[in-house]
Design a protein around this motif. Structure first.
Motif, PDB file in Angstrom:
ATOM      1  N   VAL A  21       0.844  -1.205   0.000  1.00  0.00           N
ATOM      2  CA  VAL A  21       0.000   0.000   0.000  1.00  0.00           C
ATOM      3  C   VAL A  21       0.876   1.252   0.000  1.00  0.00           C
ATOM      4  CG1 VAL A  21      -1.623   1.367   1.390  1.00  0.00           C
ATOM      5  CG2 VAL A  21      -2.033  -1.077   1.030  1.00  0.00           C
ATOM      6  N   LEU A  22       1.931   1.262   0.807  1.00  0.00           N
ATOM      7  CA  LEU A  22       2.826   2.415   0.856  1.00  0.00           C
ATOM      8  C   LEU A  22       3.549   2.616  -0.475  1.00  0.00           C
ATOM      9  CD1 LEU A  22       4.240   1.971   4.456  1.00  0.00           C
ATOM     10  CD2 LEU A  22       2.796   3.867   3.637  1.00  0.00           C
ATOM     11  N   MET A  23       3.930   1.533  -1.134  1.00  0.00           N
ATOM     12  CA  MET A  23       4.581   1.678  -2.438  1.00  0.00           C
ATOM     13  C   MET A  23       3.602   2.194  -3.495  1.00  0.00           C
ATOM     14  SD  MET A  23       7.516  -1.224  -2.699  1.00  0.00           S
ATOM     15  CE  MET A  23       6.730  -2.587  -1.881  1.00  0.00           C
ATOM     16  N   VAL A  24       2.362   1.758  -3.421  1.00  0.00           N
ATOM     17  CA  VAL A  24       1.348   2.300  -4.332  1.00  0.00           C
ATOM     18  C   VAL A  24       1.183   3.801  -4.073  1.00  0.00           C
ATOM     19  CG1 VAL A  24      -1.130   2.297  -4.879  1.00  0.00           C
ATOM     20  CG2 VAL A  24       0.112   0.130  -4.698  1.00  0.00           C
ATOM     21  N   LEU A  25       1.163   4.195  -2.790  1.00  0.00           N
ATOM     22  CA  LEU A  25       1.088   5.619  -2.463  1.00  0.00           C
ATOM     23  C   LEU A  25       2.323   6.368  -2.970  1.00  0.00           C
ATOM     24  CD1 LEU A  25      -0.375   5.514   1.166  1.00  0.00           C
ATOM     25  CD2 LEU A  25      -1.548   6.210  -0.943  1.00  0.00           C
ATOM     26  N   GLY A  26       3.490   5.725  -2.918  1.00  0.00           N
ATOM     27  CA  GLY A  26       4.709   6.317  -3.467  1.00  0.00           C
ATOM     28  C   GLY A  26       4.585   6.538  -4.964  1.00  0.00           C
ATOM     29  N   PHE A  27       4.028   5.567  -5.660  1.00  0.00           N
ATOM     30  CA  PHE A  27       3.793   5.710  -7.102  1.00  0.00           C
ATOM     31  C   PHE A  27       2.849   6.882  -7.370  1.00  0.00           C
ATOM     32  CE2 PHE A  27       1.601   5.047 -11.051  1.00  0.00           C
ATOM     33  CZ  PHE A  27       2.574   4.569 -11.911  1.00  0.00           C
ATOM     34  N   VAL A  28       1.766   6.943  -6.606  1.00  0.00           N
ATOM     35  CA  VAL A  28       0.786   8.018  -6.769  1.00  0.00           C
ATOM     36  C   VAL A  28       1.436   9.376  -6.500  1.00  0.00           C
ATOM     37  CG1 VAL A  28      -1.347   9.001  -5.793  1.00  0.00           C
ATOM     38  CG2 VAL A  28      -1.214   6.555  -6.298  1.00  0.00           C
ATOM     39  N   LEU A  29       2.287   9.444  -5.485  1.00  0.00           N
ATOM     40  CA  LEU A  29       2.974  10.699  -5.157  1.00  0.00           C
ATOM     41  C   LEU A  29       3.855  11.165  -6.318  1.00  0.00           C
ATOM     42  CD1 LEU A  29       3.853  12.904  -3.092  1.00  0.00           C
ATOM     43  CD2 LEU A  29       5.677  11.325  -2.420  1.00  0.00           C
ATOM     44  N   VAL A  30       4.693  10.267  -6.831  1.00  0.00           N
ATOM     45  CA  VAL A  30       5.578  10.642  -7.941  1.00  0.00           C
ATOM     46  C   VAL A  30       4.751  10.998  -9.175  1.00  0.00           C
ATOM     47  CG1 VAL A  30       7.435   9.863  -9.477  1.00  0.00           C
ATOM     48  CG2 VAL A  30       7.518   9.302  -7.042  1.00  0.00           C
ATOM     49  N   ASP A  31       3.683  10.254  -9.407  1.00  0.00           N
ATOM     50  CA  ASP A  31       2.806  10.549 -10.543  1.00  0.00           C
ATOM     51  C   ASP A  31       2.187  11.937 -10.393  1.00  0.00           C
ATOM     52  OD1 ASP A  31       1.518  10.025 -12.978  1.00  0.00           O
ATOM     53  OD2 ASP A  31      -0.170   9.046 -12.000  1.00  0.00           O
ATOM     54  N   LEU A  59      12.352   2.460  -3.376  1.00  0.00           N
ATOM     55  CA  LEU A  59      13.452   1.967  -2.550  1.00  0.00           C
ATOM     56  C   LEU A  59      13.399   2.613  -1.170  1.00  0.00           C
ATOM     57  CD1 LEU A  59      16.096   0.336  -2.275  1.00  0.00           C
ATOM     58  CD2 LEU A  59      17.286   2.329  -3.206  1.00  0.00           C
ATOM     59  N   GLY A  60      13.135   3.921  -1.140  1.00  0.00           N
ATOM     60  CA  GLY A  60      13.027   4.626   0.133  1.00  0.00           C
ATOM     61  C   GLY A  60      11.903   4.079   0.994  1.00  0.00           C
ATOM     62  N   VAL A  61      10.751   3.828   0.393  1.00  0.00           N
ATOM     63  CA  VAL A  61       9.630   3.248   1.136  1.00  0.00           C
ATOM     64  C   VAL A  61      10.014   1.873   1.672  1.00  0.00           C
ATOM     65  CG1 VAL A  61       7.294   2.312   0.919  1.00  0.00           C
ATOM     66  CG2 VAL A  61       7.829   4.535  -0.060  1.00  0.00           C
ATOM     67  N   LEU A  91       6.832   9.394   2.977  1.00  0.00           N
ATOM     68  CA  LEU A  91       6.287   9.854   1.693  1.00  0.00           C
ATOM     69  C   LEU A  91       6.010  11.359   1.717  1.00  0.00           C
ATOM     70  CD1 LEU A  91       3.886   6.896   0.885  1.00  0.00           C
ATOM     71  CD2 LEU A  91       5.928   7.562  -0.405  1.00  0.00           C
ATOM     72  N   ILE A  92       5.467  11.842   2.815  1.00  0.00           N
ATOM     73  CA  ILE A  92       5.205  13.284   2.925  1.00  0.00           C
ATOM     74  C   ILE A  92       6.515  14.052   2.837  1.00  0.00           C
ATOM     75  CG2 ILE A  92       4.445  15.111   4.512  1.00  0.00           C
ATOM     76  CD1 ILE A  92       2.276  13.056   5.481  1.00  0.00           C
ATOM     77  N   ILE A 132      16.245  11.155   2.422  1.00  0.00           N
ATOM     78  CA  ILE A 132      15.091  11.416   3.293  1.00  0.00           C
ATOM     79  C   ILE A 132      14.631  10.116   3.947  1.00  0.00           C
ATOM     80  CG2 ILE A 132      12.627  12.022   3.267  1.00  0.00           C
ATOM     81  CD1 ILE A 132      14.397  14.475   3.204  1.00  0.00           C
ATOM     82  N   SER A 133      14.590   9.053   3.180  1.00  0.00           N
ATOM     83  CA  SER A 133      14.196   7.755   3.729  1.00  0.00           C
ATOM     84  C   SER A 133      15.156   7.280   4.807  1.00  0.00           C
ATOM     85  CB  SER A 133      14.102   6.707   2.618  1.00  0.00           C
ATOM     86  OG  SER A 133      13.156   7.102   1.660  1.00  0.00           O
ATOM     87  N   ALA A 134      16.452   7.499   4.591  1.00  0.00           N
ATOM     88  CA  ALA A 134      17.448   7.112   5.591  1.00  0.00           C
ATOM     89  C   ALA A 134      17.267   7.920   6.877  1.00  0.00           C
ATOM     90  CB  ALA A 134      18.858   7.315   5.032  1.00  0.00           C
ATOM     91  N   ILE A 135      16.914   9.187   6.742  1.00  0.00           N
ATOM     92  CA  ILE A 135      16.651  10.021   7.913  1.00  0.00           C
ATOM     93  C   ILE A 135      15.459   9.465   8.693  1.00  0.00           C
ATOM     94  CG2 ILE A 135      15.850  12.312   8.656  1.00  0.00           C
ATOM     95  CD1 ILE A 135      17.563  13.404   6.241  1.00  0.00           C
ATOM     96  N   VAL A 136      14.398   9.119   7.987  1.00  0.00           N
ATOM     97  CA  VAL A 136      13.224   8.553   8.653  1.00  0.00           C
ATOM     98  C   VAL A 136      13.588   7.226   9.324  1.00  0.00           C
ATOM     99  CG1 VAL A 136      10.881   7.645   8.311  1.00  0.00           C
ATOM    100  CG2 VAL A 136      11.596   9.739   7.146  1.00  0.00           C
ATOM    101  N   CYS A 137      14.395   6.415   8.649  1.00  0.00           N
ATOM    102  CA  CYS A 137      14.841   5.145   9.242  1.00  0.00           C
ATOM    103  C   CYS A 137      15.610   5.380  10.542  1.00  0.00           C
ATOM    104  CB  CYS A 137      15.727   4.375   8.244  1.00  0.00           C
ATOM    105  SG  CYS A 137      14.842   3.705   6.835  1.00  0.00           S
TER     106      CYS A 137
END
Length: 141
Positions: A21-31, A59-61, A91-92, A132-137
């Motif tokens: 679901v998060l990757m789908v949201l990532g796709f939607v965000l980039v789109d 990858l970040g997600v 994602l935000i 950004i993903s690494a920061i969240v991690c």
């Protein structure tokens, strides 16, 4: 033993579902951040710029979901919820970073990302998504 195995498989499906679901949201965000149809840009027009930006977001997600799972709360429900919350947070933040880069650089970043000609800004954008993903991690751990 089989009960533990079945429980582990159930957890894998639950966390995997949240990840999908998060990757789908990532796709939607980039789109949403790029003009045109992202799927067509990548799969039909074979646009490497768009593919790199989407790949870095996915990858970040994946990094965020993996870190959230590895450090999950003992309680399954809390772990699953924290994975979803940190994933959405990532994602935000990736979306905000994209918009900030767009504001401080010449031209329109979204339009540049979907150009057919390779562009160095795509590498900067992709690196930012992963950073950004690494920061969240790090915030999760």
């Amino acid at each position: 033993m089989f009960r533990d195995l079945a429980e582990g498989v159930g957890y894998a499906f639950a966390y995997g579902g949240v990840g999908i679901v998060l990757m789908v949201l990532g796709f939607v965000l980039v789109d949403a951040l790029t003009p045109g149809n992202l799927g067509q840009q990548i799969w039909i027009e074979r646009n490497r710029n768009a593919a790199l930006v989407l790949s870095s977001a996915l990858l970040g997600v994946g990094m965020i979901v993996t870190t959230a799972i590895a450090t999950a709360y003992e309680e399954f429900g809390k772990g699953l919820a924290s994975t979803a919350v940190f994933g959405v947070t990532g994602l935000i933040l990736m979306g905000i970073a994209f918009l900030v880069i767009d504001l401080v650089t010449p031209g329109r970043l979204g339009a540049t990302v979907v150009e057919r000609e390779p562009h160095p800004c795509v590498w900067v954008t992709a690196s930012t998504q992963v950073a950004i993903s690494a920061i969240v991690c790090a915030c999760i751990a």
